[in-house]
Design a protein around this motif. Structure first.
Motif, PDB file in Angstrom:
ATOM      1  N   TYR A  10     -24.345 -23.427  61.362  1.00 18.48           N
ATOM      2  CA  TYR A  10     -24.990 -24.595  62.428  1.00 18.48           C
ATOM      3  C   TYR A  10     -25.277 -23.165  63.713  1.00 18.48           C
ATOM      4  O   TYR A  10     -25.849 -23.300  64.483  1.00 18.48           O
ATOM      5  N   TRP A  39     -15.957 -29.506  60.665  1.00 16.27           N
ATOM      6  CA  TRP A  39     -16.244 -29.525  62.083  1.00 16.27           C
ATOM      7  C   TRP A  39     -16.953 -31.104  62.247  1.00 16.27           C
ATOM      8  O   TRP A  39     -18.210 -30.721  61.698  1.00 16.27           O
ATOM      9  N   CYS A  40     -16.537 -31.464  63.187  1.00 15.68           N
ATOM     10  CA  CYS A  40     -17.891 -32.220  63.519  1.00 15.68           C
ATOM     11  C   CYS A  40     -18.883 -31.699  64.473  1.00 15.68           C
ATOM     12  O   CYS A  40     -18.749 -30.997  65.225  1.00 15.68           O
ATOM     13  N   LYS A  41     -20.183 -32.105  63.926  1.00 17.45           N
ATOM     14  CA  LYS A  41     -21.434 -31.328  64.453  1.00 17.45           C
ATOM     15  C   LYS A  41     -21.360 -31.694  66.034  1.00 17.45           C
ATOM     16  O   LYS A  41     -21.750 -30.830  67.224  1.00 17.45           O
ATOM     17  N   ASN A  42     -21.359 -33.207  66.350  1.00 19.64           N
ATOM     18  CA  ASN A  42     -20.891 -33.219  68.192  1.00 19.64           C
ATOM     19  C   ASN A  42     -20.043 -32.996  68.519  1.00 19.64           C
ATOM     20  O   ASN A  42     -20.079 -31.719  70.040  1.00 19.64           O
ATOM     21  N   ALA A  43     -18.810 -32.297  68.089  1.00 21.55           N
ATOM     22  CA  ALA A  43     -17.358 -31.070  69.103  1.00 21.55           C
ATOM     23  C   ALA A  43     -18.634 -30.056  68.839  1.00 21.55           C
ATOM     24  O   ALA A  43     -18.045 -29.421  70.139  1.00 21.55           O
ATOM     25  N   ASP A  45     -21.586 -29.246  69.430  1.00 21.29           N
ATOM     26  CA  ASP A  45     -22.430 -29.479  70.065  1.00 21.29           C
ATOM     27  C   ASP A  45     -22.217 -28.963  71.301  1.00 21.29           C
ATOM     28  O   ASP A  45     -22.644 -28.599  72.501  1.00 21.29           O
ATOM     29  N   LYS A  46     -20.859 -29.750  71.710  1.00 20.18           N
ATOM     30  CA  LYS A  46     -20.298 -29.989  73.068  1.00 20.18           C
ATOM     31  C   LYS A  46     -19.905 -28.930  73.725  1.00 20.18           C
ATOM     32  O   LYS A  46     -19.756 -28.494  74.788  1.00 20.18           O
ATOM     33  N   ASP A  49     -22.884 -26.166  74.048  1.00 15.13           N
ATOM     34  CA  ASP A  49     -23.079 -26.847  75.571  1.00 15.13           C
ATOM     35  C   ASP A  49     -22.396 -26.264  76.687  1.00 15.13           C
ATOM     36  O   ASP A  49     -22.508 -25.091  77.779  1.00 15.13           O
TER      37      ASP A  49
END
Length: 76
Positions: A10, A39-43, A45-46, A49
Motif C-alpha cells: 500500500y 496496520w490501520c490504513k487511516n494511520a 495515510d496520516k 501525509d
C-alpha cells in the motif's frame, strides 16, 4: 486493517523498507488483531501525509526534513 505485506505494498515499499520506516518512527507501529500484526490504513495515510508535508506537525520540523529542504534549496 492491513497485514505487513499488504501494508508495505500500500505504501509502495518493500517489506524491509517498510519495517525500517517503522523503526525510524516515520510509520505507525502495528496493532494486534486476531493474534497477528495489522496496520490501520487511516494511520498509514496520516503518516504518509505528514512525511509528504501535507499536514502540519505539532512539534519542530524533523531533522531529516530540515536536511532534505536544505539540500534541495542549495541545488535550486
Amino acid at each position: 486493517m492491513l497485514k505487513r505485506q499488504t501494508a508495505a505494498q500500500y505504501c509502495d515499499m518493500s517489506v524491509g523498507a517498510f519495517e525500517r520506516e517503522i523503526v525510524a518512527g516515520r510509520l505507525p507501529s502495528p496493532v494486534m488483531l486476531g493474534g497477528r500484526e495489522h496496520w490501520c490504513k487511516n494511520a498509514l495515510d496520516k503518516a504518509l501525509d505528514r512525511i509528504a508535508g501535507n499536514i502540519a506537525t505539532d512539534g519542530p520540523e524533523p531533522t531529516y526534513r530540515q536536511q532534505l529542504r536544505q539540500r534541495y534549496e542549495k541545488a535550486a
